[in-house]
Design a protein around this motif. Structure first.
Motif, short mmCIF file in Angstrom:
data_model
loop_
_atom_site.label_atom_id
_atom_site.label_comp_id
_atom_site.label_asym_id
_atom_site.label_seq_id
_atom_site.Cartn_x
_atom_site.Cartn_y
_atom_site.Cartn_z
N GLN A 157 -0.17 -10.52 -9.33
CA GLN A 157 -0.99 -10.11 -7.85
C GLN A 157 -1.75 -11.42 -7.67
O GLN A 157 -1.81 -11.68 -6.24
CB GLN A 157 -1.78 -8.84 -8.36
CG GLN A 157 -1.33 -7.54 -8.43
CD GLN A 157 -1.96 -6.51 -8.19
OE1 GLN A 157 -3.15 -6.53 -7.80
NE2 GLN A 157 -1.63 -5.43 -8.74
N SER A 214 -0.58 -14.54 -5.56
CA SER A 214 -0.69 -14.63 -3.99
C SER A 214 -1.72 -15.70 -3.60
O SER A 214 -1.50 -16.19 -2.42
CB SER A 214 -0.96 -13.20 -3.34
OG SER A 214 -2.26 -12.70 -3.87
N PHE A 254 4.17 -13.98 -0.90
CA PHE A 254 3.03 -13.55 0.29
C PHE A 254 3.04 -14.79 1.27
O PHE A 254 2.98 -14.48 2.42
CB PHE A 254 1.73 -13.54 -0.37
CG PHE A 254 0.57 -13.10 0.59
CD1 PHE A 254 0.61 -11.99 1.39
CD2 PHE A 254 -0.44 -14.22 1.03
CE1 PHE A 254 -0.02 -11.58 2.43
CE2 PHE A 254 -1.11 -13.78 1.90
CZ PHE A 254 -1.19 -12.52 2.71
N TYR A 303 3.64 -14.32 5.16
CA TYR A 303 2.77 -14.66 6.30
C TYR A 303 3.25 -15.34 7.35
O TYR A 303 3.13 -15.21 8.54
CB TYR A 303 1.38 -15.16 5.63
CG TYR A 303 0.42 -15.57 6.68
CD1 TYR A 303 -0.60 -14.57 7.00
CD2 TYR A 303 0.45 -16.99 7.06
CE1 TYR A 303 -1.59 -14.88 8.11
CE2 TYR A 303 -0.47 -17.08 8.28
CZ TYR A 303 -1.45 -16.24 8.48
OH TYR A 303 -2.45 -16.45 9.46
N LEU A 351 3.02 -10.20 12.57
CA LEU A 351 2.15 -10.50 11.32
C LEU A 351 1.81 -9.19 11.02
O LEU A 351 2.02 -8.70 9.63
CB LEU A 351 1.00 -11.04 11.57
CG LEU A 351 0.01 -11.73 10.47
CD1 LEU A 351 0.86 -12.52 9.66
CD2 LEU A 351 -1.13 -12.41 10.87
N VAL A 352 1.69 -8.10 11.75
CA VAL A 352 1.37 -6.50 11.11
C VAL A 352 2.34 -6.34 10.32
O VAL A 352 1.97 -5.68 9.20
CB VAL A 352 0.92 -5.87 12.51
CG1 VAL A 352 0.73 -4.41 12.00
CG2 VAL A 352 -0.35 -6.19 13.08
N LEU A 359 2.72 -8.26 6.74
CA LEU A 359 1.81 -7.93 5.94
C LEU A 359 1.86 -6.55 5.20
O LEU A 359 1.85 -6.39 4.06
CB LEU A 359 0.34 -7.85 6.70
CG LEU A 359 -0.34 -9.57 7.12
CD1 LEU A 359 -1.39 -9.41 7.84
CD2 LEU A 359 -0.28 -10.40 5.75
N LEU A 360 2.40 -5.64 6.10
CA LEU A 360 2.42 -4.27 5.61
C LEU A 360 3.57 -4.16 4.75
O LEU A 360 3.59 -3.48 3.42
CB LEU A 360 2.46 -3.12 6.63
CG LEU A 360 1.27 -2.90 7.51
CD1 LEU A 360 1.62 -1.99 8.74
CD2 LEU A 360 0.12 -2.36 6.70
N GLY A 394 2.81 -5.86 1.38
CA GLY A 394 1.90 -4.79 0.58
C GLY A 394 2.60 -3.88 -0.22
O GLY A 394 2.60 -3.78 -1.24
N TYR A 426 4.68 -5.48 -3.11
CA TYR A 426 3.81 -5.63 -4.30
C TYR A 426 3.61 -4.34 -4.90
O TYR A 426 3.45 -4.18 -6.20
CB TYR A 426 2.53 -6.31 -3.64
CG TYR A 426 2.49 -7.92 -3.54
CD1 TYR A 426 2.68 -8.55 -4.85
CD2 TYR A 426 2.35 -8.66 -2.42
CE1 TYR A 426 2.76 -9.84 -4.79
CE2 TYR A 426 2.62 -9.80 -2.51
CZ TYR A 426 2.83 -10.76 -3.68
OH TYR A 426 2.61 -11.89 -3.54
N PHE A 427 3.11 -3.26 -4.07
CA PHE A 427 3.05 -2.08 -4.84
C PHE A 427 4.11 -1.54 -5.58
O PHE A 427 3.75 -0.93 -6.52
CB PHE A 427 2.62 -1.01 -3.42
CG PHE A 427 2.07 0.53 -4.17
CD1 PHE A 427 0.83 0.81 -4.70
CD2 PHE A 427 2.95 1.29 -4.32
CE1 PHE A 427 0.60 1.74 -5.21
CE2 PHE A 427 2.60 2.53 -4.43
CZ PHE A 427 1.41 2.58 -5.29
N CYS A 460 4.31 -3.46 -8.63
CA CYS A 460 3.26 -3.66 -9.64
C CYS A 460 2.93 -1.89 -10.35
O CYS A 460 2.66 -1.81 -11.34
CB CYS A 460 1.88 -3.98 -9.02
SG CYS A 460 1.82 -5.38 -8.64
N PHE A 461 3.36 -1.26 -9.55
CA PHE A 461 3.40 0.25 -9.88
C PHE A 461 4.20 0.33 -10.93
O PHE A 461 4.03 1.28 -12.01
CB PHE A 461 3.41 1.04 -8.59
CG PHE A 461 3.16 2.83 -9.05
CD1 PHE A 461 1.91 3.03 -9.35
CD2 PHE A 461 4.09 3.63 -8.96
CE1 PHE A 461 1.76 4.54 -9.75
CE2 PHE A 461 4.05 5.03 -8.99
CZ PHE A 461 2.75 5.37 -9.64
#
Lengths: 298, 224, 245
Positions: free
Chosen positions: B166, B169, B180, B184, B193-194, B197-198, B201, B204-205, B208-209
């Motif tokens: 993580q 980034s 990341f 961007y 961008l919105v 970025l989501l 996220g 990554y989730f 990592c999860f």
């Protein structure tokens, strides 16, 4: 294997014999010759000077001149090919990266002024701009005094950032100054409504409008706060390299080549959206192309 | 209401995949170099030489008290000449090199603390037994203590690796296009961008999860 | 190339005339400290609530708390920060989003960073709180309930006072982390310490001095926090129990 040392010695001797005199006195030229590579500093969002197109390739007016300079260096050193490395820089780190040797030459949208001349050297001027404001047409903002008490964005490390801060100090305008990382982020800040105006070099502002979702919504206003000369940045005290770079720029300007490149980037549709900036050549630019020089305005 | 437009993501997949490779390169380098250098630091710290022990402690404490952002900037803006002197002029993208070095040296400080605790978790009797068998202290460390220590701390080392993944980034601050950074840039380029970025996220989730679930399963097996 | 050391640069007035460069450093320090402290308050409060919820005998509540922790732990801090700063205002009702975006930039940056750091750290604090509670002998909870306490009372008067003492050392390291993590706010333009380091490099052209000064300030913050937390640990130590020696 006794042949090898002999060949090497001969090669080294040959290298010395053919090395032009100028390369001896220039650390940068010597480095380019030794490593066979040159590192160009470029921008990521200085439209139309130096920026990425949608395939992440570097393009722009300053970038084309920069490639001309590479050709000149190649010819000067009599090299068949030079490995060109590209390194994106920001307004805030460009001077440091030239000083610490990360990039050999930066051409983008860097103003040549006396403050910066203490840290780096500048080539012949390749563009002249004035610092102005970009605002939404409906905002009602016409000039700098209208900014009192408002949120204003500019890019960190630029001459505009210093001018705005000084204006705040001297005229007590109480502007809230946002310093964004790059011109792209500055425009984003303006576009999302976080700031009412974006102060920057006029040519760059027109470039940002060319990228906007709705170009017709934006305009460039205000009395120019300064007149500034763009140059390529080099390390200090490297006369040999500067001479080659200056000659390359002067050659392009006096031969009419630079006029053609100008037309391509300022009078014709450009990436990413195919918009035409429609910026006829200013009198300062015409004069510059007649008499190339490396004078700073302040 | 905001109108989402996810259309710029499919076309950007190759760019994003390239970015993910950079992210993985930084992560893996930092894990490998970090664990090796971290082990050396831990052994130096626990060893009998007071000078080495102090130096190792100072190194670890210094890196653990400075933000990673600062360390990355140090290596990018301040010490590239040093890097060039070590790796030669032909080091390619200085951003990648300085990020690799910064992360490896920074992570070593964190790994060294985990490894130190792992070594200390091996009972003193084991060392005595190793020495009694005629091993040199070095052999005892290598053949008796470290294998057990690493077995004990594997879950912690892996958890640290997820945190590190993580943290990579943060190379955003030097403009390196990792996963990341690429997301961007694409978002900035397309004015979306919105969404980007989501999307970043979410990616990554998921990574990592899933990784942390695996670590948990491993931990349960080790605990048996 | 020989480097010209010039530590007096900090005493010079800045070119923009608003302060000395030392003043810039102190402004950065002020923002770093106030951002970290206010985020820490959020992290402690939310972290305690979520941590407690993870241990309560209610599947829905504990499941929700687990989801909260996993969400904030598995997305990089930088990505979370950008979502708070760039994404959220766009998703709010336009009137509210615009009001936020037109407020003072420093306030926007500070607010986004504070909420982001606070929630990010709260997930970590929650994990510590949960493991602290779980490490207590089960008999404590049973004894509390047998004495006629309600479950909230058992937490308030029996479990939490012990749990906090047990997790004080890991909490200290989370507290230190929040100061370090606050440097991420540099990416959205908050003028905290690491941002000032970069500005000083740009404005003074004395990179070594700027970076050394800021690094020393971070080390000082670290040392100060460690010292204060040690004192706190000594003060709340329960004789005969963990940490009591």
């Amino acid at each position: 294997m006794k042949l090898l040392p002999a060949v090497l010695t001969a090669a080294v001797a040959a290298a010395f014999l053919t090395t032009p005199a100028v390369a001896q006195e220039s650390a940068t030229l010597k480095k380019i010759k030794d490593t066979g590579s040159i590192t160009l500093g470029h921008r990521e969002s200085s439209i139309p000077f130096s920026y990425y197109d949608d395939k992440q390739q570097v393009i722009g007016y300053a970038y084309e001149l920069q490639r001309k300079i590479v050709d000149a260096v190649k010819a000067e050193l009599k090299l068949d090919k030079v490995d060109v490395k590209l390194m994106p820089v920001t307004s805030a780190n460009r001077i440091t990266l030239v000083q610490n040797g990360t990039v050999d030459i930066e051409c983008g949208s860097t103003t040549n002024n006396t403050e910066r001349q203490k840290q780096v050297a500048f080539s012949n001027t390749f563009f002249v701009i004035g610092t102005k404001l970009m605002v939404k047409k409906t905002s009602g903002i016409k000039d700098f005094p209208d900014l009192a008490g408002k949120n204003v964005v500019t890019t960190a490390g630029t001459t505009s950032e210093r001018l705005l801060r000084r204006m705040n100090e001297e005229k007590q305008m109480k502007m809230n100054i946002i310093s964004a990382k790059d011109h792209g982020e500055s425009f984003l800040t303006l576009e999302t409504g976080r700031a009412v105006a974006f102060m920057m070099d006029d040519a760059l502002l027109y470039g940002e409008i060319a990228k906007a979702k709705r170009p017709a919504d934006w305009e460039v206003v205000g009395t120019a706060q300064s007149k500034e000369a763009y140059g390529c940045m080099l390390r200090k005290d490297d006369a040999g390299f500067k001479k080659v770079v200056d000659a390359a720029i002067a050659q392009a300007q006096t031969s009419g080549e630079a006029d053609k490149i100008y037309a391509k980037w300022f009078m014709n549709p450009i990436p990413p959206k195919g918009l035409n900036l429609n910026m006829p050549m200013s009198d300062e630019m015409k004069e510059l192309h007649k008499a190339p020089n490396d004078r700073a305005y302040e | 209401m905001y109108e989402f437009d996810w259309s710029s993501i499919p076309g950007a997949i190759p760019l994003l995949a390239n970015g993910l490779l950079i992210t993985l390169e930084v992560t893996l380098t930092a894990i490998v170099v970090g664990i090796v250098w971290g082990t050396i630091l831990a052994i130096a710290r626990l060893g009998s030489n007071p000078v080495l022990s102090r130096l190792a402690a100072a190194y670890v404490n210094l890196f653990r008290s400075v933000p990673l952002v600062m360390v990355i900037l140090w290596f990018y803006l301040i010490v590239p000449q040093g890097l060039k002197a070590i790796f030669g002029n032909d080091i390619g993208d200085i951003r990648l090199t300085s990020a690799l070095v910064a992360f490896a040296l920074f992570e070593a400080a964190y790994y060294s603390e985990i490894i130190r605790a792992g070594i200390q978790s091996v009972s003193k009797g084991q060392i005595a037994a190793g020495l009694a068998l005629g091993f040199t202290p070095g052999q005892t460390m290598r053949l008796v203590v470290l294998p057990q220590a690493f077995r004990n701390m594997t879950p912690l080392l892996l958890t640290q690796a997820i945190i590190l993944f993580q943290d990579t980034s943060l190379v955003y601050v030097i403009g390196l296009s990792d996963f990341f950074g690429t997301a961007y840039k694409v978002g900035d380029r397309d004015g979306r961008l919105v969404e980007l970025l989501l999307f970043a996220g979410a990616v990554y989730f998921v990574i990592c999860f899933s990784a942390s679930l695996l670590v948990k399963r491993l931990q349960a097996r080790f605990a048996k | 190339m020989a480097y010209n050391w010039n530590w007096e640069v900090f005493l010079q007035p800045s070119v923009t005339g608003d302060d000395t460069y030392l003043g810039w450093l102190l402004t950065g320090l002020k923002w770093t400290v106030s951002l970290s402290l206010s985020a820490w308050v959020i992290a402690l409060v939310l972290g305690t609530i979520v941590g407690v919820l993870r241990t309560v005998p209610n599947r829905w509540l504990s499941g929700l708390a687990t989801a909260y922790v996993e969400l904030f732990r598995n997305i990089p801090l930088l990505v979370q920060l950008f979502i708070w700063y760039f994404v959220l205002p766009e998703l709010l009702p336009p009137a509210l989003g615009d009001a936020f975006k037109q407020s003072h930039p420093l306030w926007q940056q500070f607010f986004s960073a504070m909420v982001c750091l606070g929630l990010f750290t709260s997930a970590r604090v929650a994990e510590q709180v949960r493991s602290g509670i779980n490490s207590l002998p089960r008999g404590q909870k049973a004894a509390g309930l047998a004495m006629g306490f309600t479950l909230p009372q058992v937490y308030r008067h029996v479990l939490m006072p012990m749990a906090y003492r047990i997790i004080l050392p890991p909490l200290t390291s989370e507290f230190l982390n929040i100061f370090k993590n606050s440097a991420v706010a540099t990416t959205i333009g908050l003028i905290e310490l690491s941002r000032q380091a970069q500005q000083l490099v740009d404005y003074t052209a004395q990179p070594y001095e700027a970076f050394i000064a800021v690094t020393v300030l971070y080390v000082l913050i670290n040392v100060t926090v460690m010292f204060l937390m040690r004192r706190l640990e000594e003060k709340v130590r329960v004789p005969g129990f963990i940490g009591g020696k």
